[in-house]
Structures are given as structure tokens and as C-alpha cells.
Design an enzyme around this catalytic site. Structure first.
Site, PDB file in Angstrom:
ATOM      1  N   SER A  72      36.648  41.165  40.815  1.00  0.00           N
ATOM      2  CA  SER A  72      35.666  41.789  41.710  1.00  0.00           C
ATOM      3  C   SER A  72      36.340  42.651  42.760  1.00  0.00           C
ATOM      4  O   SER A  72      37.024  42.155  43.656  1.00  0.00           O
ATOM      5  CB  SER A  72      34.758  40.763  42.402  1.00  0.00           C
ATOM      6  OG  SER A  72      34.070  39.954  41.450  1.00  0.00           O
ATOM      7  N   GLY A  73      36.191  43.968  42.605  1.00  0.00           N
ATOM      8  CA  GLY A  73      36.631  44.923  43.605  1.00  0.00           C
ATOM      9  C   GLY A  73      37.977  45.556  43.371  1.00  0.00           C
ATOM     10  O   GLY A  73      38.377  46.439  44.133  1.00  0.00           O
ATOM     11  N   VAL A  74      38.724  45.141  42.340  1.00  0.00           N
ATOM     12  CA  VAL A  74      40.062  45.693  42.111  1.00  0.00           C
ATOM     13  C   VAL A  74      39.936  47.149  41.672  1.00  0.00           C
ATOM     14  O   VAL A  74      39.238  47.461  40.705  1.00  0.00           O
ATOM     15  CB  VAL A  74      40.822  44.886  41.045  1.00  0.00           C
ATOM     16  CG1 VAL A  74      42.156  45.548  40.703  1.00  0.00           C
ATOM     17  CG2 VAL A  74      41.036  43.457  41.534  1.00  0.00           C
ATOM     18  N   TYR A  91      28.453  33.376  27.767  1.00  0.00           N
ATOM     19  CA  TYR A  91      27.316  33.009  28.606  1.00  0.00           C
ATOM     20  C   TYR A  91      26.648  31.795  27.970  1.00  0.00           C
ATOM     21  O   TYR A  91      26.498  31.728  26.748  1.00  0.00           O
ATOM     22  CB  TYR A  91      26.305  34.156  28.697  1.00  0.00           C
ATOM     23  CG  TYR A  91      26.674  35.248  29.654  1.00  0.00           C
ATOM     24  CD1 TYR A  91      26.877  34.983  31.003  1.00  0.00           C
ATOM     25  CD2 TYR A  91      26.805  36.565  29.217  1.00  0.00           C
ATOM     26  CE1 TYR A  91      27.203  35.989  31.890  1.00  0.00           C
ATOM     27  CE2 TYR A  91      27.128  37.582  30.104  1.00  0.00           C
ATOM     28  CZ  TYR A  91      27.328  37.286  31.441  1.00  0.00           C
ATOM     29  OH  TYR A  91      27.652  38.287  32.311  1.00  0.00           O
ATOM     30  N   THR A 138      31.470  32.070  31.746  1.00  0.00           N
ATOM     31  CA  THR A 138      30.967  32.570  33.022  1.00  0.00           C
ATOM     32  C   THR A 138      29.929  31.595  33.558  1.00  0.00           C
ATOM     33  O   THR A 138      28.950  31.286  32.868  1.00  0.00           O
ATOM     34  CB  THR A 138      30.346  33.965  32.851  1.00  0.00           C
ATOM     35  OG1 THR A 138      31.374  34.873  32.432  1.00  0.00           O
ATOM     36  CG2 THR A 138      29.749  34.466  34.155  1.00  0.00           C
ATOM     37  N   HIS A 171      31.084  38.092  40.503  1.00  0.00           N
ATOM     38  CA  HIS A 171      30.443  38.913  39.462  1.00  0.00           C
ATOM     39  C   HIS A 171      30.314  40.369  39.908  1.00  0.00           C
ATOM     40  O   HIS A 171      29.321  41.042  39.628  1.00  0.00           O
ATOM     41  CB  HIS A 171      29.066  38.341  39.107  1.00  0.00           C
ATOM     42  CG  HIS A 171      28.708  38.492  37.654  1.00  0.00           C
ATOM     43  ND1 HIS A 171      28.915  37.494  36.743  1.00  0.00           N
ATOM     44  CD2 HIS A 171      28.160  39.522  36.953  1.00  0.00           C
ATOM     45  CE1 HIS A 171      28.498  37.890  35.547  1.00  0.00           C
ATOM     46  NE2 HIS A 171      28.045  39.129  35.650  1.00  0.00           N
ATOM     47  N   SER A 222      32.556  40.475  25.777  1.00  0.00           N
ATOM     48  CA  SER A 222      31.381  39.833  26.353  1.00  0.00           C
ATOM     49  C   SER A 222      30.433  39.295  25.290  1.00  0.00           C
ATOM     50  O   SER A 222      30.290  39.869  24.205  1.00  0.00           O
ATOM     51  CB  SER A 222      30.627  40.852  27.221  1.00  0.00           C
ATOM     52  OG  SER A 222      29.383  40.335  27.664  1.00  0.00           O
ATOM     53  N   ARG A 256      34.948  47.703  36.600  1.00  0.00           N
ATOM     54  CA  ARG A 256      34.286  49.000  36.689  1.00  0.00           C
ATOM     55  C   ARG A 256      35.202  50.209  36.474  1.00  0.00           C
ATOM     56  O   ARG A 256      34.806  51.151  35.780  1.00  0.00           O
ATOM     57  CB  ARG A 256      33.574  49.123  38.038  1.00  0.00           C
ATOM     58  CG  ARG A 256      32.267  48.323  38.141  1.00  0.00           C
ATOM     59  CD  ARG A 256      31.627  48.565  39.493  1.00  0.00           C
ATOM     60  NE  ARG A 256      30.345  47.915  39.678  1.00  0.00           N
ATOM     61  CZ  ARG A 256      30.155  46.753  40.278  1.00  0.00           C
ATOM     62  NH1 ARG A 256      31.217  46.082  40.736  1.00  0.00           N
ATOM     63  NH2 ARG A 256      28.949  46.245  40.425  1.00  0.00           N
ATOM     64  N   LYS A 259      35.034  31.503  34.851  1.00  0.00           N
ATOM     65  CA  LYS A 259      34.848  32.678  35.704  1.00  0.00           C
ATOM     66  C   LYS A 259      33.598  32.514  36.568  1.00  0.00           C
ATOM     67  O   LYS A 259      32.533  32.137  36.068  1.00  0.00           O
ATOM     68  CB  LYS A 259      34.710  33.939  34.844  1.00  0.00           C
ATOM     69  CG  LYS A 259      34.474  35.231  35.613  1.00  0.00           C
ATOM     70  CD  LYS A 259      34.464  36.416  34.663  1.00  0.00           C
ATOM     71  CE  LYS A 259      34.190  37.716  35.384  1.00  0.00           C
ATOM     72  NZ  LYS A 259      32.762  37.858  35.768  1.00  0.00           N
ATOM     73  N   PRO A 314      35.258  41.047  31.261  1.00  0.00           N
ATOM     74  CA  PRO A 314      34.129  41.116  30.324  1.00  0.00           C
ATOM     75  C   PRO A 314      33.004  41.949  30.917  1.00  0.00           C
ATOM     76  O   PRO A 314      32.588  41.733  32.056  1.00  0.00           O
ATOM     77  CB  PRO A 314      33.719  39.648  30.171  1.00  0.00           C
ATOM     78  CG  PRO A 314      34.161  38.994  31.442  1.00  0.00           C
ATOM     79  CD  PRO A 314      35.415  39.711  31.854  1.00  0.00           C
ATOM     80  N   MET A 315      32.513  42.912  30.151  1.00  0.00           N
ATOM     81  CA  MET A 315      31.441  43.790  30.615  1.00  0.00           C
ATOM     82  C   MET A 315      30.511  44.079  29.451  1.00  0.00           C
ATOM     83  O   MET A 315      30.957  44.400  28.349  1.00  0.00           O
ATOM     84  CB  MET A 315      32.028  45.083  31.192  1.00  0.00           C
ATOM     85  CG  MET A 315      32.879  44.849  32.437  1.00  0.00           C
ATOM     86  SD  MET A 315      33.785  46.309  32.974  1.00  0.00           S
ATOM     87  CE  MET A 315      35.096  46.386  31.738  1.00  0.00           C
ATOM     88  N   ALA A 316      29.233  43.994  29.711  1.00  0.00           N
ATOM     89  CA  ALA A 316      28.226  44.104  28.656  1.00  0.00           C
ATOM     90  C   ALA A 316      27.976  45.551  28.262  1.00  0.00           C
ATOM     91  O   ALA A 316      28.224  46.484  29.030  1.00  0.00           O
ATOM     92  CB  ALA A 316      26.920  43.469  29.128  1.00  0.00           C
TER      93      ALA A 316
END
Length: 407
Positions: A335-337, A176, A202, A303, A154, A358, A279, A125-127
Site C-alpha cells: 500500500s502506497g509504494v 479471496y 487476503t 488494501h 488474483s 498501482r 495479506k 495481486p490486482m483484479a
């Protein structure tokens, strides 16, 4: 406008970056602007030539985006220690491949909450995805459908959940917790009515982490990007730019509930007929308690390094969480993949799958829906290669691999 290759407004800033987010970029392309990324490697309206690796999309996005938008997505909180720790934790995981396994055409299919999917992957999920490209959430959701993986919409999407779910495929809704519980119930009801097949709450944002890049930039949302799932006027604060203030942080501080509790999670579990994922879990004790409340999965996540700076890299605590919950619920890594090898690492550490964030935003910025489709196809190819090289016929076999930490 500032040089688009300047990641931080202060060139002398000591703050470390995720190495995958700082791929050297070429000169800015003409026409780049907020919500108007120009794909530099398009071969036609729907064609897109991807870079060599999923992580390389960062360079394309950085060249396409205004500096303040790049910072908003790429940055972490505080001195970005945890942002850097995510990459370091994954890079410390060495996987022991098995030989003579006779594998040449592995399956990448895997079980995640609610069913089997083409990859052990969900789109995180990304805003505000219209910040990156006009295709926004609809474009990325369509790419996820084509790839056969879940897309997580999101609460702060710039497209209503109904429009995202209408794309088809498997859509989960990320929640949220808002100060107004009536709004929480309304969001959940809307998501279920729209056909969302899972709910991901989350739990690591009682307040927004202090993201210094946004503070320095005085970042605010442009007029054409809004929190489309909130009632009209509820995101006005996010558009009010003030020097030295993150308008997004002001907005979330006004609408997010800072005191989310286990009782709230139990209330949500009772009212959620679809798989429920939590999450933002890092401590194994919290994972156990969530499992005891009947959640279907916990997502080990900090996050993306954007909340508590100084928290560990997610991969560093993943094995402890897996061991603590046992078979009571699934465990996913976030996170970080940054590629298929990272997916293999997560599976070898015991995860059922991963969330990818990302890199898919970078791909969306670089080429809209076509860029996102290319990125997910590249991720699938990277995972297939990793499975073959490790002697695994499928993701389930990868969970039987041994790992060395720091090896």
C-alpha cells in the site's frame, strides 16, 4: 466520453488523492478505450521508453484510460483518507544514510518466502488486469518473470491461473475466501496443480469497501473482462451496470464470505504445502496470532486504501508489526509504494520486502508487457541508487539502517 483527465466525476469533490496517482497528464490520446490503452512512448513493438520515475507512469495511464477505469483502479474507499495516508506515512520516514561504506555496485537480491529473488519486491495481486491493456495478467506476469520477482495472481484475475502460471517464473496465488468452501478448495487445488509456489490469502475484505468513485460512475465490467477463475456465470452481477451502484461491489458481496475466521485460516494452513502469506494485517496482535498459526509471512496492508477508510497508512504500523512477530515469520509491506526510495524505507523499518501495485498497472496501461518490463527495470535502478546513497551493499544491510519518523 468524459475528459480522461477528470479523476472524479464531480470536479468539486473534496476527496483527497494519492499524490503519486495524480501526475499531470497531457491530452487524451486517440484510440484510448477500455482494454485498449495506447502506449504513447513506444519505440517499437517491444520497445518502451519509460518516464523519469516509477510514479510518473500514473500520468501516462491516466491519459490512456477511460475515466471510469482510471477511477476504478486509482480510487479508494469513503473519503479516501486512508488512500492519502499511505503516501503520507511513507513520506514521513526519513532514512539515516551511512557514509564511507565503499559501496558502488550493490546487490538487490533478497530472500522472500520460498526463495531468493532479484529484488525485495513482489507484484501485488490486482483484479481484472485486462481492463488496463489486452496483455493483462499474462503481460504483467511475463514482466515479473523477466525482472526475477514473484507475481501474485488474483482470484479475480481476468485470465485463468493456469495460463498465468504457464508464463513461467514464480507465481503465487492470491485467495479471496468465498461463500462456497468447495470453491475455495477447488481454487487452491487448481493453483497448486498449475505450479503456483505460494498462497496469499487476503483477510481484509469481508465486504468490499464503499468506493464512491465506482458508485458515482455506476461502474460495471465490460463484456470482454471476466473473473476467469470463477465458474461460468458466477460474475454476471459484475457486468450489470446500474446508475449509482458499483456492479463489482454487488458481485463480490454475493460471492465473498463475510465471516472469515482464524479457524478458516488454520484449515487453510493444514492444506497448504507451499508458503502461506496473510495479506491485510494492520494490528500487531493479529500478526502475532497469524505467526502462531504457522504462516510464512504477514503482509501489512490496508488494501491500498480501498477497504476501511480511516485505517492508518501501512508504513505507520509496520515497525510495531515487525517488533511483535520477531523472527516467527517474514513481514512485507503493501500500500502506497511508488519507487525505490519507498522500498528502502520499508526495509529500514524492518520489512523483508514490499508488494508493488498501482504503478505496475499504470505501466501496463501505458505500454502493455513492454511498459511493465520498463517499470520493473526502473524500480530496480531506483533501488540500486537508494542502496548506494544509503551506504548499503544489499537489502539485508538496509534493514540495519536507522530511521526518523517525521524527520
Amino acid at each position: 466520453m468524459a475528459d480522461l483527465r477528470t479523476t472524479n466525476p464531480d470536479p468539486a469533490s473534496p476527496y483527497p488523492l494519492d499524490p503519486a496517482d495524480v501526475t499531470p497528464a497531457g491530452p487524451p490520446r486517440a484510440g484510448a478505450g477500455v482494454g485498449l490503452a495506447v502506449p504513447g512512448r513506444a519505440t517499437g513493438e517491444r520497445g518502451f521508453v519509460p518516464p523519469a520515475s516509477l510514479a510518473d507512469f500514473a500520468g501516462l495511464a491516466r491519459a490512456a484510460l477511460p475515466a471510469e477505469v482510471w477511477d476504478f483502479v486509482a480510487g479508494g474507499s469513503g473519503t479516501e483518507t486512508t488512500l492519502a495516508a499511505n503516501r503520507a506515512a511513507l513520506d514521513r520516514v526519513a532514512v539515516l544514510p551511512r557514509m564511507l561504506a565503499g559501496v558502488d555496485t550493490p546487490s538487490t537480491e533478497a530472500a522472500l518466502p520460498g526463495g531468493r529473488f532479484a529484488l525485495p519486491v513482489a507484484v501485488a495481486p490486482m483484479a481484472y488486469q485486462k481492463l488496463l491493456h489486452p496483455d493483462g495478467e499474462v503481460g504483467l506476469a511475463a514482466a515479473a518473470r523477466a525482472a526475477g520477482v514473484p507475481y501474485v495472481a488474483s482470484t479475480l484475475a481476468s485470465t485463468p491461473v493456469e495460463d498465468i502460471a504457464a508464463v513461467g517464473g514464480t507465481v503465487w496465488f492470491q485467495l479471496y475466501w468465498l461463500r462456497d468452501r468447495g470453491m475455495v478448495a477447488d481454487l487452491v487445488g487448481r493453483a497448486l496443480a498449475a505450479g503456483c509456489a505460494g498462497l496469499m490469502v487476503t483477510v481484509d475484505v469481508p465486504v468490499l469497501g464503499r468506493r464512491l468513485r465506482d458508485v458515482r460512475n455506476g461502474f460495471a465490467l465490460p463484456p470482454h473482462v471476466a473473473a476467469a477463475n470463477l465458474p461460468g456465470g458466477r460474475d454476471d452481477l459484475a457486468h450489470q451496470g446500474t446508475p449509482g451502484v458499483s456492479a463489482v461491489a454487488v458481485h463480490t458481496g454475493a460471492v465473498f464470505a463475510p465471516a472469515l475466521s482464524w479457524a478458516d485460516l488454520a484449515w487453510l494452513r493444514e492444506r497448504t504445502p507451499v508458503p502461506l502469506l496473510v495479506k491485510g494485517i494492520l494490528d500487531p496482535r493479529d500478526a502475532v496470532r497469524a505467526a502462531e498459526l504457522g504462516v510464512d509471512a504477514v503482509v501489512v496492508s490496508n488494501h491500498g486504501g480501498r477497504q476501511l477508510d480511516g485505517a492508518p497508512g501501512s508504513a505507520a504500523v509496520l515497525p510495531e508489526v515487525v517488533a511483535a512477530v520477531g523472527e516467527r515469520c517474514a513481514v512485507l509491506l503493501d500500500s502506497g509504494v511508488r519507487g525505490g526510495t519507498d522500498v528502502l524505507r520499508a526495509l529500514a523499518l524492518g520489512a523483508a520486502g514490499v508488494l508493488v501495485g498501482r504503478p505496475l498497472l499504470w505501466a501496463l496501461a501505458a505500454g502493455g508487457r513492454a511498459g511493465a518490463e520498463a517499470a520493473l527495470a526502473l524500480l530496480a535502478a531506483e533501488l540500486r541508487d537508494a542502496l548506494i546513497l544509503s551506504g548499503c551493499a544489499d537489502p539485508a544491510a538496509a534493514r540495519e539502517l536507522r530511521t526518523l519518523i517525521g524527520g
